[in-house]
Design a protein around this motif. Structure first.
Motif, short mmCIF file in Angstrom:
data_model
loop_
_atom_site.label_atom_id
_atom_site.label_comp_id
_atom_site.label_asym_id
_atom_site.label_seq_id
_atom_site.Cartn_x
_atom_site.Cartn_y
_atom_site.Cartn_z
N LEU A 274 0.84 -1.21 0.00
CA LEU A 274 0.00 0.00 0.00
C LEU A 274 0.88 1.25 0.00
CD1 LEU A 274 -2.83 -1.04 2.49
CD2 LEU A 274 -3.06 -0.61 0.03
N LEU A 275 1.92 1.26 0.82
CA LEU A 275 2.80 2.45 0.84
C LEU A 275 3.44 2.64 -0.54
CD1 LEU A 275 4.62 2.40 4.32
CD2 LEU A 275 2.52 3.56 3.67
N LYS A 276 3.80 1.54 -1.18
CA LYS A 276 4.42 1.62 -2.52
C LYS A 276 3.43 2.26 -3.52
CE LYS A 276 7.71 0.34 -5.39
NZ LYS A 276 8.78 1.32 -5.43
N SER A 277 2.13 1.92 -3.35
CA SER A 277 1.14 2.43 -4.32
C SER A 277 1.03 3.96 -4.27
CB SER A 277 -0.23 1.78 -4.09
OG SER A 277 -0.81 2.27 -2.89
N LEU A 278 1.50 4.56 -3.19
CA LEU A 278 1.44 6.03 -3.09
C LEU A 278 2.33 6.71 -4.12
CD1 LEU A 278 1.54 6.23 0.80
CD2 LEU A 278 -0.34 7.01 -0.64
N GLU A 279 3.33 5.97 -4.59
CA GLU A 279 4.28 6.58 -5.55
C GLU A 279 3.57 6.99 -6.84
OE1 GLU A 279 7.91 4.31 -5.93
OE2 GLU A 279 8.07 4.13 -3.73
N SER A 280 2.47 6.30 -7.17
CA SER A 280 1.73 6.66 -8.38
C SER A 280 1.11 8.05 -8.24
CB SER A 280 0.63 5.63 -8.66
OG SER A 280 -0.34 5.69 -7.63
N LYS A 281 1.06 8.57 -7.03
CA LYS A 281 0.50 9.92 -6.78
C LYS A 281 1.60 10.93 -6.47
CE LYS A 281 -3.59 8.20 -7.12
NZ LYS A 281 -4.39 8.47 -8.30
N GLY A 282 2.85 10.54 -6.69
CA GLY A 282 3.97 11.45 -6.39
C GLY A 282 4.31 11.51 -4.92
N LEU A 283 3.78 10.55 -4.15
CA LEU A 283 4.02 10.55 -2.71
C LEU A 283 4.91 9.38 -2.31
CD1 LEU A 283 0.37 11.24 -1.45
CD2 LEU A 283 2.12 12.89 -2.12
N LEU A 284 5.50 9.49 -1.13
CA LEU A 284 6.29 8.39 -0.60
C LEU A 284 5.75 8.08 0.79
CD1 LEU A 284 8.90 6.75 -1.33
CD2 LEU A 284 10.13 8.39 0.09
N GLY A 285 5.36 6.83 1.00
CA GLY A 285 4.83 6.42 2.31
C GLY A 285 5.99 6.04 3.21
N LEU A 286 6.07 6.69 4.37
CA LEU A 286 7.23 6.48 5.24
C LEU A 286 6.94 5.57 6.43
CD1 LEU A 286 8.48 10.19 5.35
CD2 LEU A 286 9.53 8.30 4.07
N ALA A 287 5.71 5.61 6.93
CA ALA A 287 5.42 4.83 8.16
C ALA A 287 3.93 4.77 8.41
CB ALA A 287 6.09 5.51 9.37
N TYR A 288 3.55 3.81 9.25
CA TYR A 288 2.17 3.75 9.76
C TYR A 288 2.17 4.16 11.22
CZ TYR A 288 0.72 1.02 5.67
OH TYR A 288 0.43 0.60 4.39
N TRP A 289 1.29 5.08 11.55
CA TRP A 289 1.12 5.49 12.96
C TRP A 289 -0.29 5.12 13.41
CZ3 TRP A 289 3.30 11.22 13.53
CH2 TRP A 289 4.70 11.19 13.40
N ASP A 290 -0.38 4.58 14.64
CA ASP A 290 -1.69 4.24 15.20
C ASP A 290 -2.37 5.46 15.79
OD1 ASP A 290 -1.49 1.51 14.83
OD2 ASP A 290 -0.73 1.09 16.85
N ASN A 291 -3.72 5.46 15.69
CA ASN A 291 -4.48 6.19 16.68
C ASN A 291 -5.17 5.11 17.51
OD1 ASN A 291 -6.20 7.68 18.27
ND2 ASN A 291 -6.43 9.31 16.79
N GLY A 292 -6.37 4.67 17.09
CA GLY A 292 -6.99 3.63 17.90
C GLY A 292 -8.30 3.18 17.31
N PHE A 293 -9.10 2.51 18.12
CA PHE A 293 -10.38 1.97 17.66
C PHE A 293 -11.50 2.96 18.00
CE2 PHE A 293 -7.52 -1.48 17.29
CZ PHE A 293 -8.00 -2.18 16.18
#
Ligand code: LMR
Length: 336
Positions: A131-150
């Motif tokens: 999923l992070l890789k797919s961001l490259e198609s939008k000119g973005l780079l995914g660096l990390a996942y951060w939690d909030n919660g449920f």
């Protein structure tokens, strides 16, 4: 030659060589914009990243954090990142579907993560990386996942079962999966409202209710403008920390490495504190007594699960049947 004259000649010589007059280099500016309060898992993560990045690059990088939508609101921040007007964001995972990356909405599927371990296996494993890789198609780079919660539901009318939300105007994020379960509940969903406008809209009655992790509800003061809430924990809210790919690639290699390490450390911090932050926020709101919190009985919890979980099937063609199946396999393995 006197000592002072000798020193003067030496200094002039160094100046000619450009040694004594080294110009201070302007720092690289990273504008990090987000839409929640500083006192949330994401707000704390952004501030921590700023501190580490500035210390470890010894001032070669300056991180300007804009909390609570003060620079850009949800709808504009992604376009601003693509145009290079900001350099980092941490949008909720629910906000990528509307930019054409529907698979991110798998995180919105009700009851898809039976435990934090399954969630982490998804974010850290091939699904999360893909999923992070797919961001490259939008000119973005995914660096990390951060939690909030449920998330829990809140409203000005008491909700104990899904059908109690019938006809209520509920604010949700811009995700078709969230819309799908609001439809099942018979609620009228409002997907247009920016997060920072939700509290006011609840106060004025433009909307009747919403869903949030407790930390967002508490820090926005929504408990002051909602009579009831039900602790369903029906779905996850987390973030992808993203940057503009061209910007990141243009950074000097040594700086990029330091920033990536600073981000790793910030990710560990956020994901270590997020659950406690949400537990504390819920406890504080229960104590404050402005909202009455309801904890469903086991038979009611089952009705919630049975009513909302079918979205895992109906949304499969949008989100990716293979991805949902893979997550369910991870869940099954975790139970063995
Ligand atoms: C929301 O819009 O409800 C969330 O995305 C806010 C956030 O960033 O946690």
């Amino acid at each position: 030659m006197k000592f002072s004259a000798l020193f003067g000649c030496l200094f002039a010589g160094l100046a000619v060589l450009g040694v004594a007059q080294a110009q201070p280099v302007d720092p690289i500016i990273i504008k990090f914009s987000h839409v929640v309060k500083p006192d949330t898992p994401k707000g704390k993560g952004a501030d921590y990243f700023k501190r580490l990045a500035e210390q470890r690059t010894q001032g070669r990088v300056k991180v300007e954090v804009f909390h609570n939508g003060t620079l850009y609101k949800d709808k504009d921040e992604m376009a601003a990142l693509q145009k290079g007007e900001v350099q980092m964001l941490a949008p909720s995972l629910s906000k990528f579907g509307s930019m054409g990356l529907a698979s991110f909405e798998l995180f919105d599927l009700p009851y898809i993560f039976p435990s934090p371990e399954v969630l982490r296996a998804v974010t850290d494993g091939p699904i999360g990386k893909g999923l992070l890789k797919s961001l490259e198609s939008k000119g973005l780079l995914g660096l990390a996942y951060w939690d909030n919660g449920f998330k829990i539901f809140s409203a000005n009318k008491e909700i104990k079962l899904p059908t109690d939300a019938k006809g209520l105007k509920m604010r949700i994020q811009s995700s078709d999966v969230l819309q799908a379960y609001m439809d099942i509940m018979g609620a009228e969903s409002n997907r247009k409202l920016n997060f920072s406008d939700v509290s006011k809209a609840l106060e004025t009655g433009t909307i009747d209710g919403t869903e949030n992790p407790p930390s967002n509800m508490f820090t926005q003061g929504m408990d002051k403008v909602q009579k009831y809430a039900i602790v369903t924990n029906h779905g996850y809210l987390g973030y992808a920390v993203v940057t503009n790919k061209a910007f990141w690639d243009s950074l000097p290699q040594d700086i990029r490495v330091i920033l990536e390490e600073a981000l790793d450390d910030s990710t560990h911090l956020v994901n270590a504190i997020a659950k406690q932050e949400n537990d504390d926020s819920l406890a504080a709101m229960i104590d404050a007594k402005s909202t009455t919190f309801y904890f469903p009985m086991p038979e009611q919890a089952k009705i919630w699960r049975d009513t909302l979980s079918p979205v895992q099937k109906t949304a499969a063609s949008r989100v990716g049947a293979d991805l949902i199946q893979a997550i369910n396999q991870i869940s099954e393995k975790s139970l063995q």
